[in-house]
Design an enzyme around this catalytic site. Sequence first.
Site, PDB file in Angstrom:
ATOM      1  N   THR A  57       0.814  -1.214   0.000  1.00  0.00           N
ATOM      2  CA  THR A  57       0.000   0.000   0.000  1.00  0.00           C
ATOM      3  C   THR A  57       0.845   1.261   0.000  1.00  0.00           C
ATOM      4  OG1 THR A  57      -1.760  -1.148   1.191  1.00  0.00           O
ATOM      5  CG2 THR A  57      -1.814   1.245   1.237  1.00  0.00           C
ATOM      6  N   TYR A  71      -7.268   0.382  -4.733  1.00  0.00           N
ATOM      7  CA  TYR A  71      -6.085   0.959  -5.353  1.00  0.00           C
ATOM      8  C   TYR A  71      -5.222  -0.170  -5.892  1.00  0.00           C
ATOM      9  CZ  TYR A  71      -4.393  -0.431  -0.760  1.00  0.00           C
ATOM     10  OH  TYR A  71      -4.119  -1.153   0.368  1.00  0.00           O
ATOM     11  N   SER A 104       1.398  -7.569  -0.370  1.00  0.00           N
ATOM     12  CA  SER A 104       2.019  -8.516   0.562  1.00  0.00           C
ATOM     13  C   SER A 104       1.222  -9.798   0.732  1.00  0.00           C
ATOM     14  CB  SER A 104       2.247  -7.855   1.928  1.00  0.00           C
ATOM     15  OG  SER A 104       1.032  -7.595   2.590  1.00  0.00           O
ATOM     16  N   THR A 137       0.977  -4.161   4.381  1.00  0.00           N
ATOM     17  CA  THR A 137       0.670  -4.417   5.790  1.00  0.00           C
ATOM     18  C   THR A 137       0.003  -5.766   6.037  1.00  0.00           C
ATOM     19  OG1 THR A 137      -1.452  -3.254   5.588  1.00  0.00           O
ATOM     20  CG2 THR A 137       0.462  -1.963   6.313  1.00  0.00           C
ATOM     21  N   ASP A 138      -0.596  -6.376   5.013  1.00  0.00           N
ATOM     22  CA  ASP A 138      -1.358  -7.606   5.246  1.00  0.00           C
ATOM     23  C   ASP A 138      -0.512  -8.701   5.878  1.00  0.00           C
ATOM     24  OD1 ASP A 138      -3.634  -6.451   4.307  1.00  0.00           O
ATOM     25  OD2 ASP A 138      -3.732  -7.571   2.428  1.00  0.00           O
ATOM     26  N   LYS A 210      -1.132  -6.963  13.178  1.00  0.00           N
ATOM     27  CA  LYS A 210      -2.174  -6.126  12.585  1.00  0.00           C
ATOM     28  C   LYS A 210      -3.508  -6.483  13.229  1.00  0.00           C
ATOM     29  CE  LYS A 210      -3.906  -4.522   8.112  1.00  0.00           C
ATOM     30  NZ  LYS A 210      -3.784  -4.612   6.627  1.00  0.00           N
ATOM     31  N   GLU A 330      -1.699 -33.522  28.605  1.00  0.00           N
ATOM     32  CA  GLU A 330      -2.477 -34.356  27.684  1.00  0.00           C
ATOM     33  C   GLU A 330      -1.970 -34.205  26.252  1.00  0.00           C
ATOM     34  OE1 GLU A 330      -7.002 -34.776  25.871  1.00  0.00           O
ATOM     35  OE2 GLU A 330      -6.616 -33.391  27.525  1.00  0.00           O
TER      36      GLU A 330
END
Length: 371
Positions: A57, A71, A104, A137-138, A210, A330
Amino acid sequence: MKKQFMPFITFITALLFIAAGCSQSPQAKETPPRMAAAAPAKKDGLPNVKILATGGTIAGAAPSKTSATEYTAGAIGVDALIQAVPEIKEVAHVSGEQVVNIGSQNMNNETLLKLAKRVNKLLKSDDTDGIVITHGTDTLEETAYFLNLTVKSDKPVVVAGSMRPSTAIGADGPSNLYNAVKTAAAPDAKGKGTLVVLNDRIASARYVTKTNTTAADTFKSEEMGYIGTIADDIYFNNIMTRKHTKDTDFKIDKLDKLPQVDIIYGYQNDGSYLFEAAVKSGAQGIIFAGPGNGSMSDAAQKGAVKSVKSGLAVVRSTRTGNGTVTPNREYEKDHLTASNSLNPQKARILLMLALTKTHDPKRIQTYFNEY
């Protein structure tokens, strides 16, 4: 009066021209790396900071100034990013290199290795004092944590991005880029592992995530806190205690690929068939994003145990977003590892690297406890 950023009218006009000529697909294609000119000699005492651009971005462009979500990611190159913030030349000698130019969401293992190897090579040189990586940023937190585990230098590595494209009203990219360069140029940034700089905050790659789909303050270190803040000056407040960079076991210089690790999400009425699918697809490890404290339904646990018997490493994480997944007798008897405080996506990064060293559940658990 404090110096303000250069007006962006000319820059935005240029970006709109670029955007008009580029595809309106969700993201741009990968581009081969472009080598930048050698960094200048430090006659004035300023450090040399290299900016490695990967798209996202922060390099995005839209046909409208009011468009913040629609975008083209990675529409502009690193030179335009640098030219938009001439003030960075006051804190460092900056040169740029385009590693890739993608959204990303399309960052993959091959690109992670390529980026980390390039960072390590640059940091071996006396001509590079710090590195800034611009990133979408993803998946920014995943790349940052990968670098936190694989960079073999105490020189600053800072990952930055933005939540609004460069053409948007109130674009946050220029400020984030300036702050990232300023942080990478700060002597006190050395030895703190990979840092993430957005929204006037400095976070450790280990703890930041994020938390919001569109808000500018989406990156948070909610439980562990930020490493530092930026208010004109750089203020470091906390110390990173987890092992990172030079203190990790992971060396990627000779790696051509990483082990396949899949993430399976836990939910009511889940089953074992997703584990079976992961095994059949060639996975070497599985992260289970369980409810609560990494809990597993009987069906999911059956699938996990069967996967372990097939030779896979299985790590229990949590879908809650916060908290530590604790060891459980466990699950331990079934050789299921606890992710500690790593979220599922970062647990995947660590498990991929751990599997390049060992398949022993006890040693893998040690990695999760220490890193």
